[in-house]
Design a protein around this motif. Structure first.
Motif, mmCIF file in Angstrom:
data_model
loop_
_atom_site.group_PDB
_atom_site.id
_atom_site.type_symbol
_atom_site.label_atom_id
_atom_site.label_comp_id
_atom_site.label_asym_id
_atom_site.label_seq_id
_atom_site.Cartn_x
_atom_site.Cartn_y
_atom_site.Cartn_z
ATOM 1 N N ASN A 8 -6.887 5.026 -8.589
ATOM 2 C CA ASN A 8 -7.867 6.097 -8.483
ATOM 3 C C ASN A 8 -7.323 7.304 -7.723
ATOM 4 N N SER A 9 -7.964 8.458 -7.950
ATOM 5 C CA SER A 9 -7.632 9.699 -7.240
ATOM 6 C C SER A 9 -6.190 10.128 -7.482
ATOM 7 N N ASN A 10 -5.821 10.218 -8.755
ATOM 8 C CA ASN A 10 -4.526 10.738 -9.162
ATOM 9 C C ASN A 10 -4.732 11.823 -10.209
ATOM 10 N N ASN A 11 -3.675 12.141 -10.960
ATOM 11 C CA ASN A 11 -3.759 13.142 -12.021
ATOM 12 C C ASN A 11 -3.512 12.518 -13.394
ATOM 13 N N LEU A 12 -3.845 11.254 -13.536
ATOM 14 C CA LEU A 12 -3.621 10.548 -14.792
ATOM 15 C C LEU A 12 -4.611 11.014 -15.859
ATOM 16 N N ASN A 47 0.846 -1.197 0.000
ATOM 17 C CA ASN A 47 0.000 0.000 0.000
ATOM 18 C C ASN A 47 0.878 1.242 0.000
ATOM 19 N N LEU A 48 0.868 1.965 -1.134
ATOM 20 C CA LEU A 48 1.595 3.224 -1.288
ATOM 21 C C LEU A 48 0.630 4.387 -1.479
ATOM 22 N N GLY A 49 -0.625 4.180 -1.152
ATOM 23 C CA GLY A 49 -1.633 5.215 -1.357
ATOM 24 C C GLY A 49 -1.444 6.407 -0.435
ATOM 25 N N GLY A 50 -2.015 7.538 -0.831
ATOM 26 C CA GLY A 50 -2.011 8.702 0.033
ATOM 27 C C GLY A 50 -0.653 9.338 0.229
ATOM 28 N N ASN A 51 0.224 9.232 -0.766
ATOM 29 C CA ASN A 51 1.519 9.900 -0.710
ATOM 30 C C ASN A 51 1.552 11.033 -1.738
ATOM 31 N N TRP A 98 10.678 -0.277 -9.671
ATOM 32 C CA TRP A 98 10.183 -0.426 -8.300
ATOM 33 C C TRP A 98 9.700 -1.831 -7.988
ATOM 34 N N PHE A 99 8.897 -2.394 -8.863
ATOM 35 C CA PHE A 99 8.179 -3.636 -8.556
ATOM 36 C C PHE A 99 8.745 -4.860 -9.269
ATOM 37 N N SER A 100 9.955 -4.780 -9.731
ATOM 38 C CA SER A 100 10.500 -5.842 -10.584
ATOM 39 C C SER A 100 10.637 -7.185 -9.868
ATOM 40 N N ASP A 101 10.757 -7.185 -8.532
ATOM 41 C CA ASP A 101 10.934 -8.437 -7.789
ATOM 42 C C ASP A 101 9.647 -8.964 -7.162
ATOM 43 N N LEU A 102 8.555 -8.269 -7.352
ATOM 44 C CA LEU A 102 7.328 -8.609 -6.628
ATOM 45 C C LEU A 102 6.467 -9.603 -7.416
ATOM 46 N N LEU A 103 6.994 -10.769 -7.605
ATOM 47 C CA LEU A 103 6.331 -11.770 -8.448
ATOM 48 C C LEU A 103 5.069 -12.338 -7.820
ATOM 49 N N GLU A 104 4.936 -12.258 -6.505
ATOM 50 C CA GLU A 104 3.761 -12.812 -5.827
ATOM 51 C C GLU A 104 2.793 -11.731 -5.367
ATOM 52 N N LEU A 105 3.021 -10.492 -5.754
ATOM 53 C CA LEU A 105 2.150 -9.394 -5.324
ATOM 54 C C LEU A 105 0.748 -9.564 -5.909
ATOM 55 N N GLU A 106 -0.265 -9.483 -5.040
ATOM 56 C CA GLU A 106 -1.656 -9.651 -5.459
ATOM 57 C C GLU A 106 -2.441 -8.349 -5.429
ATOM 58 N N VAL A 107 -2.109 -7.450 -4.506
ATOM 59 C CA VAL A 107 -2.841 -6.184 -4.364
ATOM 60 C C VAL A 107 -1.840 -5.042 -4.279
ATOM 61 N N LEU A 108 -2.035 -4.031 -5.138
ATOM 62 C CA LEU A 108 -1.154 -2.860 -5.153
ATOM 63 C C LEU A 108 -1.993 -1.596 -5.085
ATOM 64 N N TYR A 109 -1.722 -0.771 -4.073
ATOM 65 C CA TYR A 109 -2.399 0.517 -3.903
ATOM 66 C C TYR A 109 -1.456 1.653 -4.318
ATOM 67 N N LEU A 110 -1.870 2.402 -5.332
ATOM 68 C CA LEU A 110 -1.173 3.626 -5.741
ATOM 69 C C LEU A 110 -2.158 4.796 -5.779
ATOM 70 N N ASP A 111 -3.265 4.637 -5.094
ATOM 71 C CA ASP A 111 -4.316 5.651 -5.112
ATOM 72 C C ASP A 111 -3.926 6.877 -4.275
ATOM 73 N N ARG A 112 -4.654 7.982 -4.497
ATOM 74 C CA ARG A 112 -4.506 9.205 -3.715
ATOM 75 C C ARG A 112 -3.076 9.744 -3.712
ATOM 76 N N ASN A 113 -2.412 9.622 -4.857
ATOM 77 C CA ASN A 113 -1.116 10.245 -5.052
ATOM 78 C C ASN A 113 -1.286 11.416 -6.026
ATOM 79 N N ARG A 114 -0.223 11.777 -6.701
ATOM 80 C CA ARG A 114 -0.274 12.844 -7.703
ATOM 81 C C ARG A 114 0.253 12.330 -9.039
#
Length: 484
Positions: free
Chosen positions: A310-314, A260-264, A273-289
């Motif tokens: 969600n909640s970014n400037n994309l 969870n990296l949301g709200g930054n 960043w995520f090149s080693d996360l082969l088992e990652l199931e849920v990723l939060y990048l919401d509420r950033n810029r």
């Protein structure tokens, strides 16, 4: 000599003479403090919560396996505050007014597994020897106190400790006391005032599965700060002040399931960043810029099920960025200023095919602003997608020209009919040359043109100029005329 063991041996010798049936119940209830309730189910539990106690009872049943002293008015714990309780496994002191704990206060509790001291807002300091002799302690809760730090060597005897809860304190750095604790599996440090994660803050935590650092003030993470967290599964870094991350922030976290990296304050996503996360199931990048996601950022996330953007400037999400995780189960994209042009045509098709994403409101182009992407129609010209904005511009120009022409014809017709009536009313020889105005086609005979007043000719000239400007895209002139 027997009295030094707080009477436990005396009672045990008496109990040996009793029948086995009812023995444990009798012993637990007999020694129960006056202000408490003691129960015997599988083991002896002493319930002293909400009893308005300002001091500890002088004696507890030596058979007690659990003692609950929550929500009292206890202020001070002296050395060996609980005597000798060899069977005690759980001790709860939540919601008291404890301000000072004497070193060695928990001596005599050799088998204590769980110690809860949360919500004691007057505890601001702990001595290095506070938890001396608690060698079997597995779970320690110091949440919502007033701790600014804890001594680096405070857990030197707590080698069995697995869960440490220290959320909602005043830590400005990750306590050095946890470094090298090989058996720790869960660390709760949320809602503190931590500002950075140093390269050595989390060294030696090879068994850690859960780490919560959310709602701190973290703005710096050093390179390879998480390198020893090889068994980490759930990682909360949300609601901090991160505007950037090291190039290989999460290297080695091959077992991570949720990040969870949301709200930054992140503005871009790097493919490293995520090149080693082969088992990652849920990723939060919401509420950033977020403005930009680098191509290849998600290409190794082969286990990803849910992605929160969600909640970014994309404004766009090109297919090459997203392609490696095209089988994603849930994708959250709402509250972004999406530009619904041909670069998002693939996303609309994916929405329609898999029904796993919705709520993608368009901010531009103006022709589709306010519509959901699912409602946008992408036309094809010679097999090539045409942006909705271009289609709208063509249609709008045609409509403007057509509308302007119609309005011009109507104005001319009305003007000349009025002029004709005025000429006839003045008794002129307006019909001498067969002058008339055809009401169907609006044609004007030469006789009428000859008898139009100079003022009418000037107005006609102005309208002609206005019409020509309207045809070349300056129909806004109508607004200016109206304003005048």
């Amino acid at each position: 000599m027997v009295n030094v063991l707080d009477g436990c041996l005396i009672r045990l010798s008496v109990l040996c003479l009793l029948p086995q049936a009812g023995l444990a119940l009798w012993a637990c209830v007999r020694a129960c403090p006056a202000s408490c309730t003691c129960t015997q189910e599988r083991s002896c539990s002493v319930l002293c919560d909400r009893s308005a106690l300002a001091e500890l009872p002088k004696e507890f049943p030596c058979e007690a396996s659990a003692i609950n002293l929550d929500k009292n008015r206890l202020k001070f714990l002296s050395e060996r505050a609980f005597g000798t309780l060899p069977s005690l496994k759980s001790l709860s002191l939540d919601h008291n007014n404890i301000s000072f704990i004497t070193p060695g206060a928990f001596k005599g509790l050799p088998n204590l597994v769980e110690l809860k001291m949360a919500h004691n807002e007057h505890i601001s300091y702990l001595h290095t020897r506070t938890f001396t002799a608690l060698k079997k302690l597995v779970r320690l809760d110091l949440s919502d106190c007033n701790l600014f730090n804890i001594p680096d060597r405070i857990f030197i005897e707590q080698t069995a400790l697995k869960e440490l809860l220290c959320f909602q304190n005043n830590f400005r750095r990750i306590p050095g006391a946890i470094r090298g604790m090989e058996n720790l599996t869960h660390i709760y440090l949320e809602r503190n005032k931590i500002e950075a994660v140093a390269y050595n803050s989390l060294l030696g935590l090879g068994s850690l599965k859960y780490l919560n650092l959310q709602e701190n003030r973290i703005n710096v993470i050093h390179e390879m700060a998480f390198q020893d967290l090889v068994r980490l599964e759930n990682f909360y870094l949300n609601d901090n002040l991160l505007s950037e991350l090291p190039r290989v922030s999460f290297k080695g976290l091959g077992r991570l399931k949720m990040l969870n990296l949301g709200g930054n304050q992140l503005t871009n996503v790097s493919k490293t960043w995520f090149s080693d996360l082969l088992e990652l199931e849920v990723l939060y990048l919401d509420r950033n810029r977020l403005l930009f996601i680098e191509e290849g950022s998600f290409e190794n996330l082969t286990s990803l099920i849910t992605l929160h953007l969600n909640s970014n400037n994309l404004t766009t999400l090109p297919f090459p960025v997203f392609q490696p995780i095209y089988f994603l189960g849930r994708l959250y994209l709402f509250r972004n200023p999406w530009e619904c042009d041909c670069t998002l045509e693939w996303l609309k098709e994916w929405m329609e095919s898999y029904k796993l994403v919705r709520d993608i409101p368009c901010a531009s182009p103006s022709s589709v602003a306010g519509l959901d992407l699912s409602e946008v129609v992408f036309a094809k010209v010679n097999g090539t997608c045409v942006d909705p904005g271009e289609l709208n511009l063509t249609t709008a120009s045609t409509d403007i020209a057509s509308t302007t022409e119609n309005r011009f014809n109507n104005l001319i017709s009305k003007l000349l009919q009025q002029e004709l009536r005025e000429e006839m009313g003045n008794g002129t020889e307006s019909l001498r040359n067969g002058t008339f105005l055809d009401p169907e086609d609006g044609e004007i005979s030469d006789g009428v043109r000859g008898q139009m007043s100079q003022a009418s000719q000037s107005i006609l000239y102005f309208l002609v100029v206005w019409f020509l400007f309207g045809l070349i895209g300056l129909s806004d002139m109508d607004i200016c005329v109206s304003c005048t």
